[in-house]
Design an enzyme around this catalytic site. Structure first.
Site, PDB file in Angstrom:
ATOM      1  N   GLY A  13       0.836  -1.216   0.000  1.00  0.00           N
ATOM      2  CA  GLY A  13       0.000   0.000   0.000  1.00  0.00           C
ATOM      3  C   GLY A  13       0.860   1.251   0.000  1.00  0.00           C
ATOM      4  O   GLY A  13       0.449   2.301   0.491  1.00  0.00           O
ATOM      5  N   GLY A  16      -0.453   4.650  -1.292  1.00  0.00           N
ATOM      6  CA  GLY A  16      -1.622   5.224  -0.623  1.00  0.00           C
ATOM      7  C   GLY A  16      -1.267   6.410   0.262  1.00  0.00           C
ATOM      8  O   GLY A  16      -0.117   6.861   0.314  1.00  0.00           O
ATOM      9  N   GLN A  17      -2.274   6.914   0.964  1.00  0.00           N
ATOM     10  CA  GLN A  17      -2.102   8.132   1.775  1.00  0.00           C
ATOM     11  C   GLN A  17      -0.982   7.963   2.805  1.00  0.00           C
ATOM     12  O   GLN A  17      -0.062   8.781   2.887  1.00  0.00           O
ATOM     13  CB  GLN A  17      -3.411   8.485   2.499  1.00  0.00           C
ATOM     14  CG  GLN A  17      -3.324   9.794   3.266  1.00  0.00           C
ATOM     15  CD  GLN A  17      -4.452   9.991   4.272  1.00  0.00           C
ATOM     16  OE1 GLN A  17      -5.160   9.053   4.626  1.00  0.00           O
ATOM     17  NE2 GLN A  17      -4.625  11.220   4.725  1.00  0.00           N
ATOM     18  N   ARG A  41      -3.129  -0.497  -7.211  1.00  0.00           N
ATOM     19  CA  ARG A  41      -4.009   0.239  -8.128  1.00  0.00           C
ATOM     20  C   ARG A  41      -3.469   1.608  -8.513  1.00  0.00           C
ATOM     21  O   ARG A  41      -3.555   2.010  -9.658  1.00  0.00           O
ATOM     22  CB  ARG A  41      -5.393   0.389  -7.518  1.00  0.00           C
ATOM     23  CG  ARG A  41      -6.169  -0.919  -7.573  1.00  0.00           C
ATOM     24  CD  ARG A  41      -7.461  -0.811  -6.802  1.00  0.00           C
ATOM     25  NE  ARG A  41      -7.960  -2.147  -6.493  1.00  0.00           N
ATOM     26  CZ  ARG A  41      -8.742  -2.853  -7.289  1.00  0.00           C
ATOM     27  NH1 ARG A  41      -9.129  -2.371  -8.432  1.00  0.00           N
ATOM     28  NH2 ARG A  41      -9.158  -4.056  -6.941  1.00  0.00           N
ATOM     29  N   ASP A  58      -0.387  -7.357  -5.757  1.00  0.00           N
ATOM     30  CA  ASP A  58      -1.775  -7.557  -5.324  1.00  0.00           C
ATOM     31  C   ASP A  58      -1.716  -8.475  -4.099  1.00  0.00           C
ATOM     32  O   ASP A  58      -1.401  -9.664  -4.218  1.00  0.00           O
ATOM     33  CB  ASP A  58      -2.549  -8.210  -6.477  1.00  0.00           C
ATOM     34  CG  ASP A  58      -3.988  -8.530  -6.096  1.00  0.00           C
ATOM     35  OD1 ASP A  58      -4.365  -8.317  -4.925  1.00  0.00           O
ATOM     36  OD2 ASP A  58      -4.726  -9.002  -6.979  1.00  0.00           O
ATOM     37  N   TYR A 148     -15.695  -2.450   6.701  1.00  0.00           N
ATOM     38  CA  TYR A 148     -14.318  -2.037   7.005  1.00  0.00           C
ATOM     39  C   TYR A 148     -14.015  -2.307   8.482  1.00  0.00           C
ATOM     40  O   TYR A 148     -12.983  -2.894   8.817  1.00  0.00           O
ATOM     41  CB  TYR A 148     -14.189  -0.545   6.678  1.00  0.00           C
ATOM     42  CG  TYR A 148     -12.863   0.094   7.025  1.00  0.00           C
ATOM     43  CD1 TYR A 148     -11.688  -0.271   6.381  1.00  0.00           C
ATOM     44  CD2 TYR A 148     -12.811   1.107   7.989  1.00  0.00           C
ATOM     45  CE1 TYR A 148     -10.489   0.353   6.689  1.00  0.00           C
ATOM     46  CE2 TYR A 148     -11.616   1.733   8.296  1.00  0.00           C
ATOM     47  CZ  TYR A 148     -10.457   1.352   7.642  1.00  0.00           C
ATOM     48  OH  TYR A 148      -9.271   1.969   7.960  1.00  0.00           O
ATOM     49  N   LYS A 152     -11.411  -4.890  10.337  1.00  0.00           N
ATOM     50  CA  LYS A 152     -10.377  -4.425  11.280  1.00  0.00           C
ATOM     51  C   LYS A 152     -10.461  -5.209  12.593  1.00  0.00           C
ATOM     52  O   LYS A 152      -9.428  -5.549  13.178  1.00  0.00           O
ATOM     53  CB  LYS A 152     -10.504  -2.914  11.523  1.00  0.00           C
ATOM     54  CG  LYS A 152     -10.102  -2.064  10.322  1.00  0.00           C
ATOM     55  CD  LYS A 152      -8.649  -2.261   9.933  1.00  0.00           C
ATOM     56  CE  LYS A 152      -8.200  -1.393   8.780  1.00  0.00           C
ATOM     57  NZ  LYS A 152      -6.832  -1.700   8.300  1.00  0.00           N
ATOM     58  N   ILE A 178      -6.698  10.321   9.183  1.00  0.00           N
ATOM     59  CA  ILE A 178      -5.346  10.862   8.973  1.00  0.00           C
ATOM     60  C   ILE A 178      -5.412  12.043   8.002  1.00  0.00           C
ATOM     61  O   ILE A 178      -6.011  11.953   6.933  1.00  0.00           O
ATOM     62  CB  ILE A 178      -4.396   9.768   8.404  1.00  0.00           C
ATOM     63  CG1 ILE A 178      -4.351   8.527   9.326  1.00  0.00           C
ATOM     64  CG2 ILE A 178      -2.995  10.333   8.177  1.00  0.00           C
ATOM     65  CD1 ILE A 178      -3.846   8.779  10.733  1.00  0.00           C
TER      66      ILE A 178
HETATM   67  C1  AKB Z   1     -11.745   5.878   7.045  1.00  0.00           C
HETATM   68  O1  AKB Z   1     -12.333   6.962   7.151  1.00  0.00           O
HETATM   69  O2  AKB Z   1     -12.267   4.872   6.550  1.00  0.00           O
HETATM   70  C2  AKB Z   1     -10.337   5.784   7.592  1.00  0.00           C
HETATM   71  C3  AKB Z   1     -10.301   5.313   9.012  1.00  0.00           C
HETATM   72  C4  AKB Z   1     -10.807   6.174  10.091  1.00  0.00           C
HETATM   73  O3  AKB Z   1      -9.831   4.244   9.278  1.00  0.00           O
HETATM   74  N1  AKB Z   1      -9.683   7.044   7.484  1.00  0.00           N
END
Ligand code: AKB
Length: 325
Positions: A13, A16-17, A41, A58, A148, A152, A178
């Site tokens: 990753g 990414g950010q 990606r 990937d 998500y 986690k 972030i």
């Molecule tokens: C999101 O907004 O999905 C992420 C997080 C808080 O894990 N930045």
């Protein structure tokens, strides 16, 4: 593991950010050619691509992860590849595949190839409406409402399992939103707190997708990279938590952020048009108690709202002036 014995670091990753800035920071500390950036990606920036090794990877393909670890004799992995909360709600299957199959593949490859240490970011998304939203404690009820968040929570348990069952030294923090000026986030609920800066500088207007009174915990990028590196550098005897540590920086409402930006860009106007992401934001904590991380490995954030806003505007204004956005 001391930094002297550290051989090779893989960052998944990396485009990414967080990855784009963490990779550069690791390259600065451990040598450019000891830090392998892997992305999938997004195209890597010229800076990332030209400053050290880069691989397209990937993470849902275990064989490919194994090949990269073997090719570079990797002994440390920062596994950042992930699908964030908003995209995860639009495509829960993809979120599961990348976030859970990807993590499982990385942990399995790490176990098979005797990787010494793995960092994996969890998130405030592990919490749900059952948890108290103010100063959410380390050990709280974890019943998230987003896919998500589900990935986690499952990921935290998987990391803990690999530590207990296989002795794999996996370390993790629960990141808040972030904020950063280098690479914008894609598909998260907290993305408004980054986007607002770009639009304020470019158009002096922003249409925010959460209510003005929405308060969420956030962190500025230098604190974000510091949390990952401090935790990975800490002596093993100090790491008591093998699921994931609460960490935090600054909590503020969308309205407070807009008002702080207005101090630097006087004509700036922000309107509020909540969409489906409001429900996600409302299920997350407003502030986080990170005292366990502070006690166990001396975690401490440095930026407050005023310092973060000033620095973001200076950095982005410079990039705008250079035509580099
Ligand atoms: C999101 O907004 O999905 C992420 C997080 C808080 O894990 N930045």
């Amino acid at each position: 593991m001391s930094t002297k014995t550290m051989k090779r670091i893989l960052v998944t990753g990396a485009t990414g950010q967080i990855g784009s800035e963490l990779t550069m920071e690791l390259r600065k500390r451990y040598g450019s050619y000891n830090v392998i950036a892997a992305g999938h990606r997004r195209k890597p920036s010229e800076k990332l691509f030209s400053s050290g090794p880069f691989e397209y990877l990937d993470v849902t393909k275990k064989g490919n992860v194994g090949k990269v670890v073997e090719k570079y004799d990797v002994d440390t992995i920062y596994h950042l590849a992930a699908v964030l909360s908003a995209i995860g709600e639009q495509n829960p299957q993809l979120a599961w595949a990348v976030n859970i199959d990807g993590l499982y593949n990385v942990l399995e490859v790490a176990r098979e190839h005797n990787v010494v240490r793995v960092f994996w970011p969890s998130s405030i998304a592990v919490f749900g409406p059952e948890t108290s939203r103010v100063d959410t404690p380390q050990d709280a009820v974890l019943i998230p409402r987003t896919m998500y968040g589900v990935t986690k929570v499952a990921g935290e348990l998987l990391c803990n399992y690999y530590f207990i069952r296989f002795g794999l030294d996996v370390r993790s923090v629960r990141y808040p939103g972030i904020i950063s000026s280098e690479t914008p986030p894609v598909g998260g609920t907290t993305d408004y707190a980054v986007k607002i800066f770009y639009e304020a500088l470019e158009k002096k207007r922003y249409s925010c997708f959460v209510r003005e009174d929405t308060v969420l915990p956030m962190m500025y990028m230098p604190d974000c990279t510091k949390a990952a590196i401090d935790l990975m550098d800490a002596d093993s005897s100090r790491i008591k938590c093998r699921t994931s540590y609460n960490v935090t920086g600054i909590s503020f409402s969308a309205g407070e952020l807009a008002a702080e930006i207005k101090k630097h860009i006087p004509g700036f106007e922000c309107e509020y048009k909540p969409d489906f992401r409001q429900k996600i934001a409302d299920s997350w904590p407003m502030s986080i108690d990170d005292s366990v991380a502070r006690e166990e490995w001396s975690w401490k954030s440095t930026y407050d709202l005023a310092a973060m806003t000033k620095d973001m505007i200076e950095k982005l204004a410079k990039r705008f002036a250079e035509g580099n956005l």
